[in-house]
Design a protein around this motif. Structure first.
Motif, PDB file in Angstrom:
ATOM      1  N   ILE A  57      36.514  48.904 -20.785  1.00 21.17           N
ATOM      2  CA  ILE A  57      36.006  47.738 -20.581  1.00 21.17           C
ATOM      3  C   ILE A  57      36.008  47.826 -19.165  1.00 21.17           C
ATOM      4  O   ILE A  57      36.909  47.851 -18.355  1.00 21.17           O
ATOM      5  N   VAL A  58      34.676  47.436 -18.687  1.00 24.27           N
ATOM      6  CA  VAL A  58      34.616  47.185 -17.296  1.00 24.27           C
ATOM      7  C   VAL A  58      34.256  45.768 -16.957  1.00 24.27           C
ATOM      8  O   VAL A  58      33.041  45.435 -17.621  1.00 24.27           O
ATOM      9  N   SER A  59      34.798  44.887 -16.138  1.00 23.60           N
ATOM     10  CA  SER A  59      34.790  43.547 -16.029  1.00 23.60           C
ATOM     11  C   SER A  59      34.668  43.004 -14.563  1.00 23.60           C
ATOM     12  O   SER A  59      35.380  43.652 -13.533  1.00 23.60           O
ATOM     13  N   ASP A  60      33.616  42.147 -14.325  1.00 24.32           N
ATOM     14  CA  ASP A  60      33.474  41.566 -12.938  1.00 24.32           C
ATOM     15  C   ASP A  60      34.968  40.648 -12.939  1.00 24.32           C
ATOM     16  O   ASP A  60      35.317  40.280 -13.839  1.00 24.32           O
ATOM     17  N   GLN A  61      35.356  40.156 -11.538  1.00 28.61           N
ATOM     18  CA  GLN A  61      36.362  39.390 -11.496  1.00 28.61           C
ATOM     19  C   GLN A  61      35.919  37.878 -11.642  1.00 28.61           C
ATOM     20  O   GLN A  61      36.462  37.067 -12.240  1.00 28.61           O
ATOM     21  N   SER A  82      42.760  49.528 -25.635  1.00 33.65           N
ATOM     22  CA  SER A  82      41.406  49.710 -24.613  1.00 33.65           C
ATOM     23  C   SER A  82      41.731  49.870 -23.311  1.00 33.65           C
ATOM     24  O   SER A  82      42.958  49.330 -22.812  1.00 33.65           O
ATOM     25  N   VAL A  83      41.197  50.353 -22.675  1.00 33.08           N
ATOM     26  CA  VAL A  83      41.339  50.761 -20.933  1.00 33.08           C
ATOM     27  C   VAL A  83      40.597  49.805 -20.432  1.00 33.08           C
ATOM     28  O   VAL A  83      39.390  49.575 -20.675  1.00 33.08           O
ATOM     29  N   ARG A  84      41.103  48.954 -19.460  1.00 37.49           N
ATOM     30  CA  ARG A  84      40.435  47.945 -18.777  1.00 37.49           C
ATOM     31  C   ARG A  84      40.256  48.216 -17.352  1.00 37.49           C
ATOM     32  O   ARG A  84      41.485  48.596 -16.633  1.00 37.49           O
ATOM     33  N   ILE A  85      38.972  48.076 -16.642  1.00 39.24           N
ATOM     34  CA  ILE A  85      38.848  48.278 -15.438  1.00 39.24           C
ATOM     35  C   ILE A  85      38.042  47.017 -14.764  1.00 39.24           C
ATOM     36  O   ILE A  85      37.275  46.465 -15.453  1.00 39.24           O
ATOM     37  N   ILE A 105      44.995  45.762 -16.080  1.00 38.43           N
ATOM     38  CA  ILE A 105      44.026  46.616 -15.795  1.00 38.43           C
ATOM     39  C   ILE A 105      44.547  48.052 -15.373  1.00 38.43           C
ATOM     40  O   ILE A 105      45.649  48.286 -14.715  1.00 38.43           O
ATOM     41  N   TYR A 106      43.489  49.013 -15.535  1.00 35.78           N
ATOM     42  CA  TYR A 106      43.941  50.408 -15.438  1.00 35.78           C
ATOM     43  C   TYR A 106      43.657  50.682 -13.879  1.00 35.78           C
ATOM     44  O   TYR A 106      44.343  51.342 -13.235  1.00 35.78           O
ATOM     45  N   ARG A 107      42.233  49.996 -13.432  1.00 31.40           N
ATOM     46  CA  ARG A 107      42.051  50.426 -12.136  1.00 31.40           C
ATOM     47  C   ARG A 107      41.148  49.241 -11.652  1.00 31.40           C
ATOM     48  O   ARG A 107      40.404  48.307 -12.317  1.00 31.40           O
ATOM     49  N   PHE A 108      40.998  49.165 -10.277  1.00 26.54           N
ATOM     50  CA  PHE A 108      40.376  48.247  -9.690  1.00 26.54           C
ATOM     51  C   PHE A 108      39.533  48.813  -8.729  1.00 26.54           C
ATOM     52  O   PHE A 108      39.936  49.702  -7.726  1.00 26.54           O
ATOM     53  N   GLN A 128      42.179  58.683 -20.523  1.00 24.58           N
ATOM     54  CA  GLN A 128      43.463  58.172 -20.798  1.00 24.58           C
ATOM     55  C   GLN A 128      43.733  57.362 -22.308  1.00 24.58           C
ATOM     56  O   GLN A 128      44.662  57.352 -22.934  1.00 24.58           O
ATOM     57  N   GLN A 129      42.548  56.795 -22.797  1.00 26.18           N
ATOM     58  CA  GLN A 129      42.537  56.363 -24.350  1.00 26.18           C
ATOM     59  C   GLN A 129      42.814  57.221 -24.999  1.00 26.18           C
ATOM     60  O   GLN A 129      43.674  57.096 -26.086  1.00 26.18           O
ATOM     61  N   ASN A 130      42.322  58.494 -24.957  1.00 30.09           N
ATOM     62  CA  ASN A 130      42.437  59.692 -25.853  1.00 30.09           C
ATOM     63  C   ASN A 130      44.029  60.062 -25.888  1.00 30.09           C
ATOM     64  O   ASN A 130      44.391  60.419 -27.073  1.00 30.09           O
TER      65      ASN A 130
END
Length: 186
Positions: A57-61, A82-85, A105-108, A128-130
């Protein structure tokens, strides 16, 4: 055994209230082989999450109604695999630090983004999820093997205890006595 994610497991969810950003992100990932879902707000994203297995998942702030850090925090509780970015044009440093420290979150990454860097981060997110799924599978197999080993050990101990109690009669061999014991107590 290695788990290679199939295409159905490589679903990417993009969440941003700016339709131009969503379009640009979809265009960027169109050729990457991912199944792409897009949501203009967290409510739409939760609907998509409820209906689809999403890997990254890629989300805006900054979004109306709920910040990206709040959204990804809830996602972590509901969909921990889920991997959250986070992708944001604003750097509210404390909220980003809090999200990273809580594991939400995994990355910013910042807007404007570098296409190659974002592609790499998404690719790493799926890897990473795998790895997490493979680790979960191996842990489950390990627990099953430990239980099976404990059961086998208990069975062997019971056989040894029965064998020790069985008396060897004159004219009978120990092997014959053990064989008779096994037939009586399979």
């Amino acid at each position: 055994r290695t788990l290679a994610p199939d295409d159905s497991e490589r679903t990417l969810l993009l969440v941003d209230d700016d339709p131009y950003v969503l379009t640009a992100l979809q265009r960027l990932f169109r050729r990457e082989g991912y199944r792409i879902l897009a949501a203009a707000n967290p409510a739409e994203a939760f609907d998509l999450l409820a209906a689809n297995r999403v890997g990254v998942i890629v989300s805006d702030q900054r979004m109306p109604g709920m910040s990206g850090t709040e959204f990804l925090g809830h996602v972590k509780e509901l969909y921990p695999d889920s991997v959250r970015i986070m992708l944001s044009g604003y750097t509210e440093l404390q909220s980003v630090i809090d999200s990273i420290n809580s594991g939400s979150i995994y990355r910013f990454l910042t807007k404007p983004w570098d296409d190659d860097q974002l592609r790499s981060v998404i690719h790493d997110g799926f890897r990473q999820q795998n790895l997490a799924q493979e680790n979960s599978l191996l842990s489950s197999q390990y627990r099953e093997a430990v239980i099976s080993l404990a059961e086998t050990r208990a069975q062997l101990q019971a056989l040894q205890d029965r064998g020790a109690r069985a008396k060897v009669s004159p004219g009978r061999t120990a092997a014959a006595t053990l064989d008779r014991t096994r037939r009586k107590h399979p």
